[in-house]
Design an enzyme around this catalytic site. Structure first.
Site, mmCIF file in Angstrom:
data_model
loop_
_atom_site.group_PDB
_atom_site.id
_atom_site.type_symbol
_atom_site.label_atom_id
_atom_site.label_comp_id
_atom_site.label_asym_id
_atom_site.label_seq_id
_atom_site.Cartn_x
_atom_site.Cartn_y
_atom_site.Cartn_z
ATOM 1 N N GLU A 212 0.814 -1.227 0.000
ATOM 2 C CA GLU A 212 0.000 0.000 0.000
ATOM 3 C C GLU A 212 0.847 1.275 0.000
ATOM 4 O OE1 GLU A 212 -2.952 -0.432 3.077
ATOM 5 O OE2 GLU A 212 -3.915 -2.120 2.060
ATOM 6 N N GLU A 329 -5.248 -8.586 -1.181
ATOM 7 C CA GLU A 329 -5.721 -8.494 0.206
ATOM 8 C C GLU A 329 -7.145 -7.969 0.187
ATOM 9 O OE1 GLU A 329 -3.037 -6.535 3.039
ATOM 10 O OE2 GLU A 329 -4.787 -5.485 3.855
#
EC number: 3.2.1.167
Length: 527
Positions: A212, A329
């Site tokens: 991220e 995810e």
């Protein structure tokens, strides 16, 4: 190809698609299933993550992580091992936010503290921690003994400098942006990759760079240009290390929240990339009191979710790009999920729908956050007792093959149906989710097209409590035996001359072993 749809005594004969006739209450519903596959997943499409959050990770006054980090999880626990072995192979993604604060021990003589300490003055609010060589060996032994595959997340911030700058637009101060700049120091990652090859850890399916740090960044951002340069370095590194092996692990990135502009530039600059991953938390905050309604109404199928999938597929399908799309995810609700929702039966309305929808849009792998840890684990934190979604994941893995068939439902908005070629037969498997709390779904199957028999796997909550952590399969409670063995998931065989019926607020996998009219689902002899 012909089909027959019976509606109030009227027989209608049409061609080209295979239809099923369903009845929702007094409504007649038509289900269309296209014969030719529209997408194809990996054979082991279902994946689960193991994160790094310490016991001190808390959200909304709830601290649901315990010892679930892959740094401290009890890898010898029988329940965990049995749960993972049932998939054989289960793709396990090791990583998360703190992977970019993790260093790897290079000598057993070096000190190596595996604890992440809370410190709001540091990057990501936590200290560095260390993965010891002994623990890495234990992890790989676990992967080997459970028949799993590993995708490991590397620290992409090592060597970079973090800059904090104010954002001013049209004379107004809009806040701060935190950016990591400079070259990636890959020396520590290189050691881990070389060590893994020397130890013969061939079950490592891929190496993921960072977590991220691109797309819609939450904490620290890296520009697409810098990220592409770093991914190229990783590719060169892995290619060199594995040059005598015949094959090399996958290069996977960026594992971020999708942003069209950022992803387009990054992937265009990285033709070496094998897998483009994005993360999905389309239920919103784990602290949202309205989460139950979001699940039951399927309002998570919003335009943002659809544009995310469609946008990434357009990018990876461009000329010169060989990357495929994974969900790296997906936990549904961010900030650890919500206790009483994410770990109960009701969460299956999100999880199973997203498994089905992602596959339709040619997603090759779907990694559930988490195997255990947080409120959204497939296994409960600490006890490791399977939550309802574990059994849904296992049934998907066993029944749904890689070839994806497109479905269309005419006549109701409260039912979702997904269809794949069956995993182990020449037939098909359907997944039916009934979001209607009042009426059953009744579907008629033509034996001349679907064969004479079917196998039903009907999942319902205990005592009709949608927030139950217990689930029934065909009316029988699923529970571990005293030694932690996962229960058998046996179907009920039904005659296709009788309608199948899916109760209100429940799910059903329906295996139609055939012979069916789906020629694309026929497997070569001996398969």
């Amino acid at each position: 190809m012909g089909f027959q749809v019976w509606q109030k005594g009227l027989c209608v004969l049409c061609f080209s698609l295979i239809f099923i006739c369903g009845v929702i209450g007094e409504e007649t519903t038509i289900v269309k299933i296209e014969e030719n596959p529209v997408a194809q997943t990996d054979e082991n499409y279902v994946c689960a993550t193991l994160d790094l959050w310490p016991p001190t990770k808390c959200n909304y006054g709830n601290c649901p992580w315990g010892k679930s980090s892959f740094l401290n999880l009890d890898l010898n626990n029988n329940i965990i091992r049995n749960a993972v072995k049932e998939f054989a192979p289960l793709k396990l993604r090791f990583g998360g936010t703190l992977q970019d604060r993790l260093v790897y021990q290079t000598s057993r003589d070096e000190p190596c503290d595996s604890t992440f300490y809370n410190n709001t003055n540091l990057i990501l609010d936590f200290s560095h921690a260390c993965l010891s060589l002994d623990r890495w060996d234990e992890i790989n032994q676990f992967i080997l003994e459970t028949g799993s595959e590993a995708v490991f997340g590397l620290n992409a911030l090592r060597g970079k400098t973090v800059e904090i700058k104010g954002i001013i637009k049209d004379g107004q101060y809009l806040g701060e942006t935190t950016t990591a700049v400079g070259e990636w120091d890959y020396s520590n990652s290189k050691f881990l990759i070389e060590y893994s090859l020397k130890k013969g850890y061939k079950h490592i399916r891929g190496w993921t760079l960072g977590n991220e740090l691109g797309g819609h960044t939450l904490f620290i951002g890296v520009s697409p240009e810098d990220y592409a340069n770093d991914a190229k370095k990783l590719h060169e590194l892995v290619k060199e290390i594995y040059q005598d092996q015949g094959t090399m692990p996958l290069i996977i990135a960026p594992g971020a929240i999708f942003d069209l502009e950022w992803y387009t530039e990054f992937i265009d600059r990285t033709p070496e990339l094998h897998v483009a991953t994005h993360h999905m938390y389309n239920l919103g905050s784990g602290g949202d009191d309205a989460l139950k309604d979001v699940l039951l109404t399927a309002s998570f199928f919003d335009e943002a979710t659809k544009s995310m999938y469609e946008g990434l597929q357009k990018i990876v399908n461009r000329p010169g790009t060989k990357a495929v799309a994974w969900i790296g995810e997906a936990g549904g609700a961010f900030n650890s999920g919500q206790d009483g929702i994410s770990n109960t039966f009701i969460n299956g309305f999100w999880y199973l729908n997203m498994l089905g929808y992602s596959a339709l849009l040619d997603t090759k792998t779907f990694c559930r956050q988490t195997l255990t840890g947080g409120n959204y684990g497939l296994l409960q934190t600490g006890t490791y007792i399977p939550n309802p979604d574990y059994y849904s994941a296992l049934l998907w893995h066993r029944l749904m093959g890689s070839k994806v068939l497109k479905t269309e439902i005419v006549g109701t908005k409260n039912v979702y149906i997904y269809a794949h070629c069956a995993k182990k037969s020449n037939g098909i498997t359907m997944l039916v989710l009934n979001h209607d709390g009042e009426s059953s779904v009744k579907i008629s199957l033509d034996p001349s097209k679907y064969g004479s028999k079917r196998e039903e796997y009907h999942l319902t909550p205990v005592n009709n409590n949608l927030q139950s952590r217990l689930v029934k399969l065909n009316g029988e409670l699923l529970h571990l035996d005293p030694s932690g063995v996962i229960p058998a998931l046996n179907p009920v065989e039904k005659d296709n001359s009788k309608q199948l019926e899916v109760a209100p607020y429940s799910f059903m996998f329906v295996h139609l072993p055939g012979p069916t009219m789906f020629s694309a689902c026929e497997k070569p002899a001996g398969k």
